[in-house]
Enzyme design. Structure first.
Site, PDB file in Angstrom:
ATOM      1  N   GLU A  96       0.825  -1.215   0.000  1.00 23.24           N
ATOM      2  CA  GLU A  96       0.000   0.000   0.000  1.00 23.24           C
ATOM      3  C   GLU A  96       0.860   1.267   0.000  1.00 23.24           C
ATOM      4  O   GLU A  96       0.511   2.276   0.599  1.00 23.24           O
ATOM      5  CB  GLU A  96      -0.972   0.014   1.185  1.00 23.24           C
ATOM      6  CG  GLU A  96      -1.869  -1.194   1.293  1.00 23.24           C
ATOM      7  CD  GLU A  96      -2.604  -1.512  -0.001  1.00 23.24           C
ATOM      8  OE1 GLU A  96      -2.822  -0.608  -0.817  1.00 23.24           O
ATOM      9  OE2 GLU A  96      -2.957  -2.681  -0.199  1.00 23.24           O
ATOM     10  N   GLY A  97       1.974   1.205  -0.686  1.00 22.25           N
ATOM     11  CA  GLY A  97       2.926   2.314  -0.708  1.00 22.25           C
ATOM     12  C   GLY A  97       3.930   2.114   0.401  1.00 22.25           C
ATOM     13  O   GLY A  97       3.592   2.144   1.588  1.00 22.25           O
TER      14      GLY A  97
END
Length: 579
Positions: A438-439
């Site tokens: 998610e980053g």
């Protein structure tokens, strides 16, 4: 590897940090009355301990397996997921018009916290579905919402997020999956999707009756880069007009990744359109897919930060149990030379208190963030902006904490932590993915010092540090840390180059996260001292004091690093660095 839900600490954080009672005074969240909140927190804790927790170890040992195109899970997973759906835990914060309960996001966070503490790998299945629901709720057409949301909300169907491709990791703009418009036939108005996606969490399984994939792809003649990406909903099984399932779509799982941890979570390589018959439907406007996907991703980033709390809690509980039972050596400072449980030794006690303080600090930050998100939904723009500032903090620092606490758990076990027999190593292996997906945490820090630093002309971040310094004037070290954060933010805004900001982004993220977490722990302590949560009256002062006296000074020491600039990073050229 027993698991006891941290119900009382969760309720304290929900009441004090999220401010659930204030939320319940609004029309939208009026159902979140104290009795309802307690019933949810206690109920999901019991469910997680009874259904998800017993599967954690077997899930790690046996894992998910791909057999003839079908993903198999260990015995017991299907029954546990069915019970999860039947009891309605998936629907807590989903819109009432599609079968949800319409309760605050804060309570949905609590459901995921309990499920993930019990079984982090299994919890990824509902976690991704929650994000898919939010993306369709905000960006899907009315037809798409009525077609997919009721069964996604119930949990009968699950959802996935498909971004990454082999050549396009964090650079989503480099993806190559295509979407060709269909102009005639039964699928007229839809699109043929073609391409491959990797690292797709729960991309294939048999626990839900259908899997709703949200897939990023390019339309013909789309602009280059991220401006040319569209979002499509691609079901595993076609959905008929009456809501029943039709034939299988042209989508398949090619293989499962062999991972360091979360072995019970099938991480799939997905292939779309091998036979040129993968049908998808456009979500939102053409070439605006990344904006729609980021709705899902922002939700997921908070929930990934939640995973740091989850694994921290589980590792802490196991380390405390081991330290209580493991007898070895006399306590050095005691006249009694008989061997004692290792919990009595100063350094072990330090590690255990650190684990507890960090986990409780991350939980306080989590629920403060969730409460700001809920206020943003109610129309409070200042809270919405503050929630945006807090999101990279809980994702990055929260997951760093999960990894550190899980590592300390191994250390408490000593040699028994390094072997797989005790299960302590599983917590660290499971934890290690959270700072990446998610980053990555570096991307979260970059987001903080670029977009979030300038949000509302910089006022969103400045007002946060001012609130901390003002409210914690009786805690000089914490107030000073908040002022240091403000000073670093001012330097980054007014003097630093972009490279300088990025070079100092990670230590600055830690500084700001610790200051917010410390502030929220102080608020908890004040509430406990005023009579809230009597069961925590002994432990909460000790864990908060540890955080303020030991964790806060460590964060204050990062100011120099945050302002050191980028020059030293490039003092040698790339060839010399690589040898």
């Amino acid at each position: 590897m027993t698991y006891t839900p941290a119900t009382q600490d969760q309720l304290l954080a929900i009441r004090v940090n999220a401010g659930i009672e204030e939320l319940a005074r609004t029309e939208k969240f009026a159902a979140a009355e104290p009795d309802m909140v307690e019933a949810i927190v206690e109920g999901v804790g019991q469910f997680a301990a009874g259904e998800f927790a017993p599967l954690n170890r077997v899930g790690d040992l046996e894992g998910a397996k791909l057999e003839n195109g079908v993903v198999r899970l260990p015995e017991g997973y299907a029954e546990a997921y069915e019970a999860y759906v039947e009891q309605g835990w998936n629907a807590i914060a989903s819109p009432a018009e599609f079968g949800g309960q319409g309760l605050p996001f804060t309570l949905a966070c609590n459901v995921l916290e309990n499920l993930g503490t019990a079984n982090m790998a299994f919890n990824l299945l509902p976690m991704l579905s929650v994000g898919a629901i939010e993306a369709l709720e905000h960006h899907g057409s009315e037809d798409l919402q009525h077609k997919y949301l009721p069964k996604l909300v119930s949990g009968e169907w699950s959802g996935t997020m498909n971004l990454t491709e082999p050549q396009a990791g964090s650079d989503v703009g480099a993806l190559r999956a295509t979407a060709m418009p269909i102009e005639e036939g039964e699928h007229s108005g839809k699109y043929r999707i073609k391409g491959q996606k990797i690292y797709i969490t729960w991309g294939e399984h048999e626990l839900s009756k259908n899997i709703i994939h949200l897939v990023l792809a390019r339309l013909p003649d789309a602009p280059e880069g991220s401006r040319g990406i569209s979002l499509f909903v691609v079901p595993k099984y076609h959905v008929n007009s009456d809501g029943s399932l039709g034939p299988r779509n042209d989508v398949r799982c090619v293989s499962l990744e062999h991972k360091l941890g979360i072995n019970a979570s099938p991480t799939c390589v997905m292939s779309y359109g091998d036979n040129d018959e993968c049908i998808g439907e456009l979500v939102g406007a053409p070439n605006r897919g990344l904006a729609a996907m980021f709705t899902m991703m922002n939700n997921a980033r908070i929930n990934v930060g939640n995973q740091g709390v989850q694994i921290g809690e589980r590792a802490t509980q196991q380390a405390l149990g081991y330290a209580r039972d493991r007898v070895q050596s006399a306590r050095a400072g005691s006249p009694d030379k008989n061997p004692v449980a290792i919990v009595e030794h100063p350094d072990v006690r330090r590690m255990l208190l650190r684990m507890k303080a960090l986990t409780e600090g991350a939980r306080a930050l989590l629920y403060y963030t969730a409460g700001q998100v809920d206020r943003g939904v109610l129309g409070d723009e200042a809270a919405r902006a503050r929630g945006e500032v807090l999101t990279p903090l809980i994702k990055a620092w929260g997951t760093d904490i999960g990894t550190e606490v899980a590592s300390l758990g191994i250390q408490v076990h000593g040699g028994m932590g390094f072997v797989e027999e005790t299960g302590a190593a599983q917590h660290w292996r499971d934890s290690r993915i959270a700072p990446i997906y998610e980053g990555t945490n570096g991307i979260q820090a970059a987001d903080l010092v670029t977009r979030k630093l300038g949000l509302d002309g910089g006022q969103s971040l400045v007002s946060l540090t001012e609130d901390i310094a003002r409210d914690c004037a009786d805690e000089p070290a914490l107030a000073a840390l908040a002022k240091d954060c403000a000073a670093v933010a001012a330097w980054m805004s007014d003097e630093a180059s972009l490279d300088d900001r990025l070079a100092g982004s990670v230590p600055f993220t830690t500084m700001l996260a610790v200051s917010v977490a410390g502030w929220q722990l102080v608020r908890q302590l004040r509430a406990v001292e005023a009579g809230a949560a009597p069961s925590l009256a002994v432990t909460k002062p000790a864990s908060v004091r540890f955080f303020l006296d030991r964790i806060v000074p460590e964060a204050a020491g990062l100011r120099t690093s945050a302002m050191a600039g980028a020059e030293a990073l490039y003092a040698i050229d790339t060839e010399a660095l690589l040898g």
